[in-house]
Design a protein around this motif. Structure first.
Motif, PDB file in Angstrom:
ATOM      1  N   PRO A  59       0.833  -1.198   0.000  1.00  0.00           N
ATOM      2  CA  PRO A  59       0.000   0.000   0.000  1.00  0.00           C
ATOM      3  C   PRO A  59       0.873   1.255   0.000  1.00  0.00           C
ATOM      4  N   THR A  60       0.518   2.194  -0.869  1.00  0.00           N
ATOM      5  CA  THR A  60       1.285   3.442  -0.977  1.00  0.00           C
ATOM      6  C   THR A  60       0.410   4.683  -0.819  1.00  0.00           C
ATOM      7  N   LYS A  61      -0.910   4.470  -0.850  1.00  0.00           N
ATOM      8  CA  LYS A  61      -1.846   5.586  -0.742  1.00  0.00           C
ATOM      9  C   LYS A  61      -2.715   5.388   0.500  1.00  0.00           C
ATOM     10  N   PRO A  62      -3.135   6.460   1.128  1.00  0.00           N
ATOM     11  CA  PRO A  62      -3.965   6.334   2.343  1.00  0.00           C
ATOM     12  C   PRO A  62      -5.214   5.463   2.145  1.00  0.00           C
ATOM     13  N   GLU A  63      -5.859   5.568   0.974  1.00  0.00           N
ATOM     14  CA  GLU A  63      -7.078   4.791   0.748  1.00  0.00           C
ATOM     15  C   GLU A  63      -6.822   3.284   0.680  1.00  0.00           C
ATOM     16  N   GLN A  64      -5.569   2.888   0.448  1.00  0.00           N
ATOM     17  CA  GLN A  64      -5.239   1.467   0.376  1.00  0.00           C
ATOM     18  C   GLN A  64      -5.128   0.814   1.759  1.00  0.00           C
ATOM     19  N   TYR A  65      -5.302   1.598   2.798  1.00  0.00           N
ATOM     20  CA  TYR A  65      -5.335   1.092   4.168  1.00  0.00           C
ATOM     21  C   TYR A  65      -6.762   1.064   4.725  1.00  0.00           C
TER      22      TYR A  65
END
Length: 90
Positions: A59-65
């Motif tokens: 995960p590299t973007k906040p939404e991917q968490y």
């Protein structure tokens, strides 16, 4: 690692079968001439965590968490096969 084969029929929101081998799943698919996707899943770990563990996804973007992202996560790196009317498109 233990694994299962999961069949999702075309247009279905839910799994229609979980099998211990690809051969067992294909017998079901061929018997009823089904269309959909057969995917191998590891047991005891989510696809999201498995992909990270295997180095396939990070995960590299906040939404991917977020829960929404994680609960819908799948990986094209999982072994999978497409079927149309009981026949594999591979």
């Amino acid at each position: 690692m233990s694994e299962v084969w999961v069949f999702h029929g075309a247009g279905s929101r839910f799994t229609s079968g979980i099998f211990t081998s690809r051969q067992q799943a294909e017998e079901f698919i061929q018997q009823y001439q089904l269309s959909g996707i057969l995917t191998k899943y590891p047991l005891g770990i989510s696809a999201y965590d498995w992909a990270q563990q295997e180095g396939i996804f990070q995960p590299t973007k906040p939404e991917q968490y977020t829960t929404g992202f994680i609960q819908r996560f799948t990986s094209a790196s999982q072994e999978h096969y497409h079927y149309e009317d009981g026949k594999c498109d591979a």
